[in-house]
Design a protein around this motif. Structure first.
Motif, mmCIF file in Angstrom:
data_model
loop_
_atom_site.group_PDB
_atom_site.id
_atom_site.type_symbol
_atom_site.label_atom_id
_atom_site.label_comp_id
_atom_site.label_asym_id
_atom_site.label_seq_id
_atom_site.Cartn_x
_atom_site.Cartn_y
_atom_site.Cartn_z
ATOM 1 N N HIS A 1 0.813 -1.218 0.000
ATOM 2 C CA HIS A 1 0.000 0.000 0.000
ATOM 3 C C HIS A 1 0.850 1.273 0.000
ATOM 4 N N MET A 2 2.097 1.160 0.442
ATOM 5 C CA MET A 2 2.939 2.362 0.523
ATOM 6 C C MET A 2 4.343 2.062 0.019
ATOM 7 N N GLU A 3 4.990 3.098 -0.529
ATOM 8 C CA GLU A 3 6.393 2.956 -0.896
ATOM 9 C C GLU A 3 7.221 3.679 0.168
ATOM 10 N N SER B 1 -9.002 3.622 18.789
ATOM 11 C CA SER B 1 -9.498 5.005 18.862
ATOM 12 C C SER B 1 -10.265 5.428 17.612
ATOM 13 N N GLY B 2 -9.953 4.788 16.464
ATOM 14 C CA GLY B 2 -10.718 5.094 15.249
ATOM 15 C C GLY B 2 -10.095 6.168 14.384
ATOM 16 N N SER B 3 -8.765 6.165 14.274
ATOM 17 C CA SER B 3 -8.076 7.122 13.384
ATOM 18 C C SER B 3 -8.520 6.881 11.941
ATOM 19 N N ALA B 4 -8.348 7.927 11.112
ATOM 20 C CA ALA B 4 -8.765 7.808 9.712
ATOM 21 C C ALA B 4 -8.024 6.665 9.021
ATOM 22 N N VAL C 1 -5.987 -6.287 13.775
ATOM 23 C CA VAL C 1 -5.380 -5.417 14.791
ATOM 24 C C VAL C 1 -5.086 -4.044 14.196
ATOM 25 N N SER C 2 -4.962 -3.062 15.075
ATOM 26 C CA SER C 2 -4.556 -1.722 14.632
ATOM 27 C C SER C 2 -3.023 -1.697 14.564
ATOM 28 N N ARG C 3 -2.513 -0.614 14.021
ATOM 29 C CA ARG C 3 -1.065 -0.568 13.786
ATOM 30 C C ARG C 3 -0.219 -0.667 15.052
ATOM 31 N N ASP D 1 -14.611 -0.676 29.819
ATOM 32 C CA ASP D 1 -13.412 -1.500 29.651
ATOM 33 C C ASP D 1 -13.773 -2.695 28.761
ATOM 34 N N PHE D 2 -12.982 -2.927 27.726
ATOM 35 C CA PHE D 2 -13.345 -3.990 26.772
ATOM 36 C C PHE D 2 -13.376 -5.373 27.434
ATOM 37 N N LYS D 3 -12.517 -5.553 28.468
ATOM 38 C CA LYS D 3 -12.435 -6.890 29.080
ATOM 39 C C LYS D 3 -13.777 -7.276 29.692
HETATM 40 C C1 LIG Z 1 0.771 6.886 6.791
HETATM 41 C C2 LIG Z 1 0.081 6.227 7.961
HETATM 42 C C3 LIG Z 1 -0.541 5.018 7.757
HETATM 43 C C4 LIG Z 1 -1.195 4.401 8.839
HETATM 44 N N1 LIG Z 1 -1.824 3.206 8.607
HETATM 45 C C5 LIG Z 1 -2.501 2.632 9.626
HETATM 46 C C6 LIG Z 1 -3.237 1.426 9.435
HETATM 47 O O1 LIG Z 1 -3.294 0.852 8.350
HETATM 48 N N2 LIG Z 1 -3.892 0.884 10.490
HETATM 49 C C7 LIG Z 1 -3.874 1.459 11.729
HETATM 50 O O2 LIG Z 1 -4.493 0.915 12.661
HETATM 51 N N3 LIG Z 1 -3.193 2.592 11.934
HETATM 52 C C8 LIG Z 1 -2.508 3.185 10.925
HETATM 53 N N4 LIG Z 1 -1.827 4.337 11.163
HETATM 54 C C9 LIG Z 1 -1.734 4.827 12.560
HETATM 55 C C10 LIG Z 1 -2.985 5.567 12.969
HETATM 56 O O3 LIG Z 1 -2.895 6.919 12.595
HETATM 57 C C11 LIG Z 1 -3.230 5.487 14.492
HETATM 58 O O4 LIG Z 1 -2.070 5.936 15.171
HETATM 59 C C12 LIG Z 1 -3.578 4.082 14.972
HETATM 60 O O5 LIG Z 1 -4.642 3.566 14.210
HETATM 61 C C13 LIG Z 1 -3.974 4.113 16.450
HETATM 62 O O6 LIG Z 1 -4.217 2.804 16.887
HETATM 63 P P1 LIG Z 1 -5.130 2.486 18.118
HETATM 64 O O7 LIG Z 1 -6.487 3.037 17.870
HETATM 65 O O8 LIG Z 1 -5.018 1.037 18.431
HETATM 66 O O9 LIG Z 1 -4.375 3.237 19.313
HETATM 67 P P2 LIG Z 1 -4.748 4.564 20.093
HETATM 68 O O10 LIG Z 1 -5.027 5.691 19.161
HETATM 69 O O11 LIG Z 1 -3.688 4.766 21.113
HETATM 70 O O12 LIG Z 1 -6.125 4.238 20.819
HETATM 71 C C14 LIG Z 1 -6.241 3.332 21.883
HETATM 72 C C15 LIG Z 1 -7.673 3.448 22.389
HETATM 73 O O13 LIG Z 1 -7.908 2.463 23.368
HETATM 74 C C16 LIG Z 1 -8.800 3.014 24.342
HETATM 75 N N5 LIG Z 1 -8.654 2.208 25.543
HETATM 76 C C17 LIG Z 1 -7.629 2.209 26.436
HETATM 77 N N6 LIG Z 1 -7.844 1.288 27.396
HETATM 78 C C18 LIG Z 1 -9.010 0.684 27.092
HETATM 79 C C19 LIG Z 1 -9.758 -0.379 27.703
HETATM 80 N N7 LIG Z 1 -9.306 -1.001 28.782
HETATM 81 N N8 LIG Z 1 -10.923 -0.756 27.122
HETATM 82 C C20 LIG Z 1 -11.383 -0.125 26.001
HETATM 83 N N9 LIG Z 1 -10.723 0.884 25.401
HETATM 84 C C21 LIG Z 1 -9.541 1.261 25.921
HETATM 85 C C22 LIG Z 1 -8.363 4.456 24.465
HETATM 86 O O14 LIG Z 1 -9.415 5.264 24.956
HETATM 87 C C23 LIG Z 1 -8.015 4.807 23.029
HETATM 88 O O15 LIG Z 1 -9.100 5.415 22.344
HETATM 89 C C24 LIG Z 1 -1.192 4.985 10.118
HETATM 90 C C25 LIG Z 1 -0.552 6.204 10.306
HETATM 91 C C26 LIG Z 1 0.085 6.820 9.227
HETATM 92 C C27 LIG Z 1 0.752 8.146 9.457
#
Ligand SMILES: Cc1cc2nc3c(=O)[nH]c(=O)nc-3n(C[C@H](O)[C@H](O)[C@H](O)COP(=O)(O)OP(=O)(O)OC[C@H]3O[C@@H](n4cnc5c(N)ncnc54)[C@H](O)[C@@H]3O)c2cc1C
Length: 314
Positions: A133-135, A264-267, A230-232, A301-303
């Protein structure tokens, strides 16, 4: 700076690989001094024919009755030049040898290279990452440099009529031949089994906090016939393999139901699940972006929520 080329005459794709190396050299090495081409091949090979594909005038043939990486590496080692770039083809054996040689020589390596440029004290190599997806551009700081090419990027042509200086060297087989790998079988994972095709996807985010919790979420997904994504941050922390990464850098999923836990739901992430029919999110933060983007959001809490859900599944 000088370049040397290492070609695998045992490969069924020798000609194709050599032409691509020729194309790479034309495109990326025009300002670099020519070194040697080292071709590993069978003892009874047609050296004249193989040497036509060598991009350099000096050609060394390392011959053996069969392909044994350890022996080939041992024989090639003396042709490594501490200041040079060592260029390999695109097959798995080329990647393996380039990386192993860089470890032996304490240099740096990059596989799947699509482009290369030089600087005074390093080289830059480009390659595709995150499931193509990326270079990305990688900086190789430590010489000697070892690169193997990406397949199908470069097109080269042979220049007939060059008189090559050919040197043929016997590669000695070691005595523990019975311990050598004689056969490789490389199989692609069945993609139908992966998270991208799951009807139900459970995605673990950084909020899962550790590998053990991610594994529990995977068990939870599988208990319902679903898959884990999984997220990143989770993939980068090695709490799950990279092939489970959801988002622009990984899988674009379209499950019927997607449950996210601690995401967290990043774009960049959301792009990977937005085609889901129904999204359930569990997050402790009611202000997190995923809450608004979900059909059902549970602020907790998700657990605790997963434990409750398990009762219903039973
Ligand atoms: C060019 C580029 C490409 C990217 N590509 C991707 C990609 O393909 N996929 C991707 O995932 N990211 C990608 N990212 C990274 C993305 O921007 C975010 O940083 C990432 O998605 C954040 O992951 P997260 O939601 O797991 O973590 P966080 O943003 O840290 O969120 C963690 C969340 O968990 C919650 N939380 C904490 N404890 C608990 C609990 N006990 N129970 C329930 N909730 C809890 C918090 O409130 C928080 O909202 C990319 C970034 C860039 C710059």
């Amino acid at each position: 700076m000088r370049y040397h080329v290492f070609l695998n005459g045992f490969s069924d794709e020798f000609e194709k690989q050599s032409l691509e190396v020729l194309g790479f050299i034309k495109e990326c090495c025009s300002d670099i001094e020519e070194g040697k081409t080292i071709i590993a091949c069978r003892e009874n090979s047609d050296f004249e024919k193989l040497s036509v594909y060598a991009p350099t005038n000096d050609v060394v043939f390392i011959t053996s009755d069969r392909y044994i990486p350890e022996n080939i590496l041992n024989s090639c080692e003396k042709y490594i030049d501490d200041e040079a770039i060592h260029i390999y083809g695109f097959d798995n054996f080329s990647s393996e040898n380039s990386v192993r040689m860089s470890v032996r020589k304490n240099g740096s390596s990059l596989v799947g290279v699509r482009n290369m440029s030089l600087s005074d004290d390093c080289i830059f190599g480009k390659k595709m990452i995150y499931s193509n997806h990326m270079e990305a551009t990688f900086k190789l700081k430590k010489s000697p440099y070892f690169i193997s090419l990406a397949k199908g990027i470069f097109e080269g042509q042979i220049t007939e009529g060059n008189n090559k200086n050919i040197f043929i060297e016997q590669c000695i087989l070691n005595t523990s031949d019975e311990n050598d790998v004689l056969y490789y079988n490389i199989e692609k994972e069945d993609k139908k089994e992966g998270p991208e095709n799951a009807k139900l996807l459970v995605v673990a985010g950084r909020g899962a906090k550790d590998k053990a919790s991610v594994e529990k979420l995977e068990e939870f997904a599988e208990s319902m016939g679903g898959k884990l994504g999984v997220s990143r941050p989770v993939a980068m922390s090695a709490w799950a393999p990279m092939d489970k990464l959801v988002g622009v850098s990984g899988i674009m999923a379209k499950p019927k139901i997607c449950i996210t836990a601690g995401v967290s739901g990043s774009a960049a992430f959301y792009a990977g699940i937005e085609k889901s029919d129904f999204i359930v999110s569990i997050n402790t933060d009611e202000k997190s972006a995923i809450i608004k983007k979900s059909n059902v959001a549970v602020v907790d809490d998700f657990k605790a929520i997963v434990e409750e859900l398990k009762k219903y599944i039973k």
